[in-house]
Design an enzyme around this catalytic site. Structure first.
Site, PDB file in Angstrom:
ATOM      1  N   ASN A  71     -15.245   3.420  -5.965  1.00 25.76           N
ATOM      2  CA  ASN A  71     -14.632   2.513  -4.992  1.00 25.76           C
ATOM      3  C   ASN A  71     -14.161   3.268  -3.768  1.00 25.76           C
ATOM      4  OD1 ASN A  71     -11.469   2.294  -4.500  1.00 25.76           O
ATOM      5  ND2 ASN A  71     -11.786   3.183  -6.541  1.00 25.76           N
ATOM      6  N   ALA A  72     -14.145   2.526  -2.670  1.00 28.32           N
ATOM      7  CA  ALA A  72     -13.570   3.033  -1.420  1.00 28.32           C
ATOM      8  C   ALA A  72     -12.943   1.826  -0.732  1.00 28.32           C
ATOM      9  CB  ALA A  72     -14.647   3.657  -0.549  1.00 28.32           C
ATOM     10  N   CYS A 132      -4.111  10.054  -0.068  1.00 25.32           N
ATOM     11  CA  CYS A 132      -4.400   9.481   1.259  1.00 25.32           C
ATOM     12  C   CYS A 132      -4.699  10.618   2.216  1.00 25.32           C
ATOM     13  CB  CYS A 132      -3.185   8.770   1.833  1.00 25.32           C
ATOM     14  SG  CYS A 132      -2.338   7.732   0.700  1.00 25.32           S
ATOM     15  N   LYS A 167       1.415  11.449  -7.731  1.00 22.22           N
ATOM     16  CA  LYS A 167       0.098  11.185  -8.315  1.00 22.22           C
ATOM     17  C   LYS A 167      -0.908  12.158  -7.715  1.00 22.22           C
ATOM     18  CE  LYS A 167      -3.193   7.559  -9.393  1.00 22.22           C
ATOM     19  NZ  LYS A 167      -3.439   6.135  -9.407  1.00 22.22           N
TER      20      LYS A 167
HETATM   21  C1  LIG Z   1     -10.602  -0.535  -7.305  1.00 19.30           C
HETATM   22  C2  LIG Z   1      -9.602   0.580  -7.443  1.00 19.30           C
HETATM   23  C3  LIG Z   1      -8.528   0.662  -6.553  1.00 19.30           C
HETATM   24  C4  LIG Z   1      -7.596   1.696  -6.666  1.00 19.30           C
HETATM   25  N1  LIG Z   1      -6.540   1.735  -5.798  1.00 19.30           N
HETATM   26  C5  LIG Z   1      -5.595   2.712  -5.948  1.00 19.30           C
HETATM   27  C6  LIG Z   1      -4.451   2.722  -5.113  1.00 19.30           C
HETATM   28  O1  LIG Z   1      -4.249   1.851  -4.262  1.00 19.30           O
HETATM   29  N2  LIG Z   1      -3.562   3.740  -5.288  1.00 19.30           N
HETATM   30  C7  LIG Z   1      -3.714   4.721  -6.244  1.00 19.30           C
HETATM   31  O2  LIG Z   1      -2.862   5.618  -6.360  1.00 19.30           O
HETATM   32  N3  LIG Z   1      -4.797   4.697  -7.071  1.00 19.30           N
HETATM   33  C8  LIG Z   1      -5.725   3.725  -6.943  1.00 19.30           C
HETATM   34  N4  LIG Z   1      -6.789   3.704  -7.802  1.00 19.30           N
HETATM   35  C9  LIG Z   1      -6.899   4.732  -8.858  1.00 19.30           C
HETATM   36  C10 LIG Z   1      -6.328   4.221 -10.183  1.00 19.30           C
HETATM   37  O3  LIG Z   1      -4.960   3.912 -10.086  1.00 19.30           O
HETATM   38  C11 LIG Z   1      -6.518   5.283 -11.303  1.00 19.30           C
HETATM   39  O4  LIG Z   1      -5.801   6.449 -10.980  1.00 19.30           O
HETATM   40  C12 LIG Z   1      -7.967   5.649 -11.527  1.00 19.30           C
HETATM   41  O5  LIG Z   1      -8.818   4.535 -11.342  1.00 19.30           O
HETATM   42  C13 LIG Z   1      -8.215   6.233 -12.933  1.00 19.30           C
HETATM   43  O6  LIG Z   1      -7.907   5.306 -13.940  1.00 19.30           O
HETATM   44  P1  LIG Z   1      -9.019   4.335 -14.608  1.00 19.30           P
HETATM   45  O7  LIG Z   1     -10.175   5.215 -14.952  1.00 19.30           O
HETATM   46  O8  LIG Z   1      -8.343   3.723 -15.796  1.00 19.30           O
HETATM   47  O9  LIG Z   1      -9.377   3.327 -13.566  1.00 19.30           O
HETATM   48  C14 LIG Z   1      -7.742   2.678  -7.694  1.00 19.30           C
HETATM   49  C15 LIG Z   1      -8.817   2.584  -8.591  1.00 19.30           C
HETATM   50  C16 LIG Z   1      -9.733   1.556  -8.492  1.00 19.30           C
HETATM   51  C17 LIG Z   1     -10.861   1.475  -9.479  1.00 19.30           C
END
Ligand SMILES: Cc1cc2nc3c(=O)[nH]c(=O)nc-3n(C[C@H](O)[C@H](O)[C@H](O)COP(=O)(O)O)c2cc1C
Length: 308
Positions: A71-72, A132, A167
């Site tokens: 994702n981006a 960021c 984080k």
């Molecule tokens: C669609 C999407 C949006 C995300 N937005 C953020 C965000 O706004 N801030 C953040 O710290 N991490 C964001 N992340 C990262 C997640 O919080 C998490 O650290 C990462 O996806 C790993 O966990 P997972 O494998 O269970 O998804 C995002 C991840 C995804 C997939």
């Protein structure tokens, strides 16, 4: 036997469950409340907010990959003031603990967000999204540098009335040095891990599948990276609370992160294909403790047997 206790102490905050939501994967809970009893969550880690609203990046912003997704999104959000007025007040009325995730393009923006959050309802902690781009440093991510990480952690910790979690990104050579800098600068805990940088290419158009070219990889594909990062940091600083995330979709996945050293576990990508994932993980952890005769979850934290 009395029911095993799954409540946890996370940097001095008492949470009724170790299962949280990962930032950006659960909004602030309003849409998901149709599927999940939010009071069964330890806390909701909300989507990252910035000082001013942001529109995010042009589509396509997501792509499926084997065992994960790219994702981006580009930190699309309504800004911290709207977040407090709409989301935190809503969570407060329902007695759901919230962890606000904040982002910024320079240290001052992080501090300004933290100032706005000083009296905010429902808030139990702040998570610093250090992935960021720091515009003053030509787009370099804070989490790639121990110095820049320390600067943000020190400035926000001074402002915040609640524990602060940094984080971090797995995309560094020496994560322990950066984790150590965050804690020495005042962070009360760490969130591990954010997504790792990846890329996918459409072989019919020859174009990247994301408009930005590269993006963050998440889901089961990154779980071994998360386990490694949590384990390395926990070995180096066993007393620092860690919120673990990266590919957690089941109770066994959550227990794996806890055995590596996590105090709490956040579910991210799994929410997109199984909206009840957080509840299933919670029920599974309770069953796991009962089956194994373990009375408190913290008894297994960091208990991976590496030798012998
Ligand atoms: C669609 C999407 C949006 C995300 N937005 C953020 C965000 O706004 N801030 C953040 O710290 N991490 C964001 N992340 C990262 C997640 O919080 C998490 O650290 C990462 O996806 C790993 O966990 P997972 O494998 O269970 O998804 C995002 C991840 C995804 C997939």
């Amino acid at each position: 036997m009395t029911a095993p206790a799954i409540s946890i102490d996370l940097a001095g905050i008492r949470l009724s469950s170790p299962v949280l939501t990962a930032s950006g994967c659960f909004g602030s809970g309003q849409e998901m409340s149709r599927f999940v009893d939010l009071t069964r969550l330890g806390a909701i880690v909300c989507k990252t907010v910035t000082l001013k609203p942001r529109r995010g990046i042009a589509p396509p912003r997501g792509a499926e990959t084997p065992s994960g997704m790219l994702n981006a999104i580009g930190l699309q959000n309504p800004g911290v003031d709207a977040f407090i007025a709409k989301d935190l007040s809503w969570l407060d009325k329902r007695n759901v603990p919230a962890i606000a995730s904040i982002g910024g393009q320079n240290v001052e923006e992080y501090v300004a967000c933290a100032e706005r959050l000083r009296e905010a309802p429902a808030l139990v902690a702040i998570e610093l999204n250090l992935s960021c781009p720091n515009l003053e440093d030509r787009g370099f991510m804070f989490a790639l540098s121990a110095e820049r990480t320390a600067e943000v952690c020190a400035a926000v910790s001074e402002q915040a009335m609640v524990p602060v979690f940094a984080k971090l990104s797995p995309d560094v050579t020496d994560l322990v040095t950066i984790a150590d800098a965050a804690v020495k600068a005042g962070a009360d805990g760490l969130s591990l891990i954010n997504t790792t940088l990846g890329m996918a290419i459409d072989t019919t158009t020859f174009r990247p599948k994301l408009s930005t070219g590269t993006g963050g990889l998440s889901g089961p594909a990154i779980r071994p990276i998360a386990v490694r990062c949590i384990w390395q940091v926990h070995q180096a600083m066993p007393h620092v609370p860690i919120i673990g995330m990266g590919g957690v979709a089941s109770a066994a996945d959550a227990v794996e992160l806890i055995l590596a050293g996590a105090t709490a576990v956040a579910v991210g990508t799994a929410n997109f294909y199984e909206p009840r994932a957080t509840e299933l993980v919670r029920l599974g952890i309770e069953r796991f403790l009962e089956t194994n005769g373990i009375t408190r979850l913290d008894q297994i934290r960091g208990r991976v047997k590496v030798e012998g």
